[in-house]
Design a protein around this motif. Structure first.
Motif, PDB file in Angstrom:
ATOM      1  N   ILE A  34       0.829  -1.133  -0.074  1.00  0.00           N
ATOM      2  CA  ILE A  34      -0.099  -0.179  -0.161  1.00  0.00           C
ATOM      3  C   ILE A  34       0.884   1.203   0.051  1.00  0.00           C
ATOM      4  O   ILE A  34       0.684   2.145  -0.722  1.00  0.00           O
ATOM      5  CB  ILE A  34      -1.025  -0.090   1.228  1.00  0.00           C
ATOM      6  N   ASN A  41      -4.345  -2.131  -5.183  1.00  0.00           N
ATOM      7  CA  ASN A  41      -5.789  -2.433  -5.049  1.00  0.00           C
ATOM      8  C   ASN A  41      -6.012  -3.408  -3.754  1.00  0.00           C
ATOM      9  O   ASN A  41      -5.373  -4.221  -3.638  1.00  0.00           O
ATOM     10  CB  ASN A  41      -6.294  -3.284  -6.084  1.00  0.00           C
ATOM     11  N   THR A  42      -6.766  -2.570  -2.689  1.00  0.00           N
ATOM     12  CA  THR A  42      -6.957  -3.234  -1.590  1.00  0.00           C
ATOM     13  C   THR A  42      -8.238  -3.501  -1.176  1.00  0.00           C
ATOM     14  O   THR A  42      -9.301  -2.922  -2.105  1.00  0.00           O
ATOM     15  CB  THR A  42      -6.176  -2.506  -0.225  1.00  0.00           C
ATOM     16  N   ILE A  47      -9.003  -0.575   4.635  1.00  0.00           N
ATOM     17  CA  ILE A  47      -9.122   1.042   4.407  1.00  0.00           C
ATOM     18  C   ILE A  47      -9.990   1.164   5.771  1.00  0.00           C
ATOM     19  O   ILE A  47      -9.499   2.083   6.428  1.00  0.00           O
ATOM     20  CB  ILE A  47      -9.880   1.420   3.194  1.00  0.00           C
ATOM     21  N   CYS A  51      -8.239   3.639   8.898  1.00  0.00           N
ATOM     22  CA  CYS A  51      -8.745   4.709   9.111  1.00  0.00           C
ATOM     23  C   CYS A  51      -9.159   4.841  10.710  1.00  0.00           C
ATOM     24  O   CYS A  51      -8.758   5.671  11.602  1.00  0.00           O
ATOM     25  CB  CYS A  51     -10.272   4.781   8.503  1.00  0.00           C
ATOM     26  N   VAL A  58     -11.943   8.526   5.472  1.00  0.00           N
ATOM     27  CA  VAL A  58     -11.454   8.021   4.433  1.00  0.00           C
ATOM     28  C   VAL A  58     -10.651   8.656   3.643  1.00  0.00           C
ATOM     29  O   VAL A  58      -9.743   8.291   2.939  1.00  0.00           O
ATOM     30  CB  VAL A  58     -12.553   6.771   3.963  1.00  0.00           C
ATOM     31  N   GLU A  59     -11.155   9.900   3.425  1.00  0.00           N
ATOM     32  CA  GLU A  59     -10.755  11.007   2.271  1.00  0.00           C
ATOM     33  C   GLU A  59      -9.289  11.368   2.794  1.00  0.00           C
ATOM     34  O   GLU A  59      -8.469  12.033   2.070  1.00  0.00           O
ATOM     35  CB  GLU A  59     -11.722  12.088   2.244  1.00  0.00           C
ATOM     36  N   LEU A  61      -7.256   9.076   3.896  1.00  0.00           N
ATOM     37  CA  LEU A  61      -6.351   7.812   3.741  1.00  0.00           C
ATOM     38  C   LEU A  61      -6.225   7.936   2.037  1.00  0.00           C
ATOM     39  O   LEU A  61      -5.019   7.269   1.728  1.00  0.00           O
ATOM     40  CB  LEU A  61      -7.062   6.674   4.219  1.00  0.00           C
ATOM     41  N   ILE A  62      -7.244   7.908   1.390  1.00  0.00           N
ATOM     42  CA  ILE A  62      -7.149   7.654   0.042  1.00  0.00           C
ATOM     43  C   ILE A  62      -7.852   8.851  -0.859  1.00  0.00           C
ATOM     44  O   ILE A  62      -8.442   9.778  -0.208  1.00  0.00           O
ATOM     45  CB  ILE A  62      -8.019   6.232  -0.550  1.00  0.00           C
ATOM     46  N   GLU A  63      -7.192   8.505  -1.904  1.00  0.00           N
ATOM     47  CA  GLU A  63      -7.873   9.693  -3.117  1.00  0.00           C
ATOM     48  C   GLU A  63      -8.198   9.134  -4.375  1.00  0.00           C
ATOM     49  O   GLU A  63      -7.641   8.267  -4.834  1.00  0.00           O
ATOM     50  CB  GLU A  63      -6.495  10.647  -3.329  1.00  0.00           C
ATOM     51  N   HIS A  64      -9.489   9.831  -4.821  1.00  0.00           N
ATOM     52  CA  HIS A  64      -9.750   9.294  -6.063  1.00  0.00           C
ATOM     53  C   HIS A  64      -9.158   9.806  -7.364  1.00  0.00           C
ATOM     54  O   HIS A  64      -9.046  11.112  -7.271  1.00  0.00           O
ATOM     55  CB  HIS A  64     -11.339   9.434  -6.272  1.00  0.00           C
TER      56      HIS A  64
END
Length: 68
Positions: A34, A41-42, A47, A51, A58-59, A61-64
């Motif tokens: 990660i 891909n997790t 996730i 968190c 979540v936002e 930790l990850i970004e689209h």
């Protein structure tokens, strides 16, 4: 500042992938992928555990990133 650096600062101790693995039940190799493989891909479960561990939504930790 990364979440690991922030947690290390807040806890006044160096936080390692082993520490995170032990606290979350996520295998250290998965955490390493990660961290070092952008686009890895997790699962939603992982996730969610991260968190909870970092106490962030979540936002943080990850970004689209949309496809080009």
């Amino acid at each position: 500042m990364t979440l690991i650096e922030k947690k290390s600062f807040d806890d006044q101790k160096r936080v390692t992938l082993i520490d995170i693995s032990e606290a979350t039940g996520i295998h250290r190799a998965t955490l390493s992928r990660i961290l070092h493989k952008p686009g890895f891909n997790t699962t939603v479960d992982i996730i969610d555990r991260l968190c909870t561990y970092f106490k962030v939504p979540v936002e943080q930790l990850i970004e689209h990133v949309p496809d080009k």
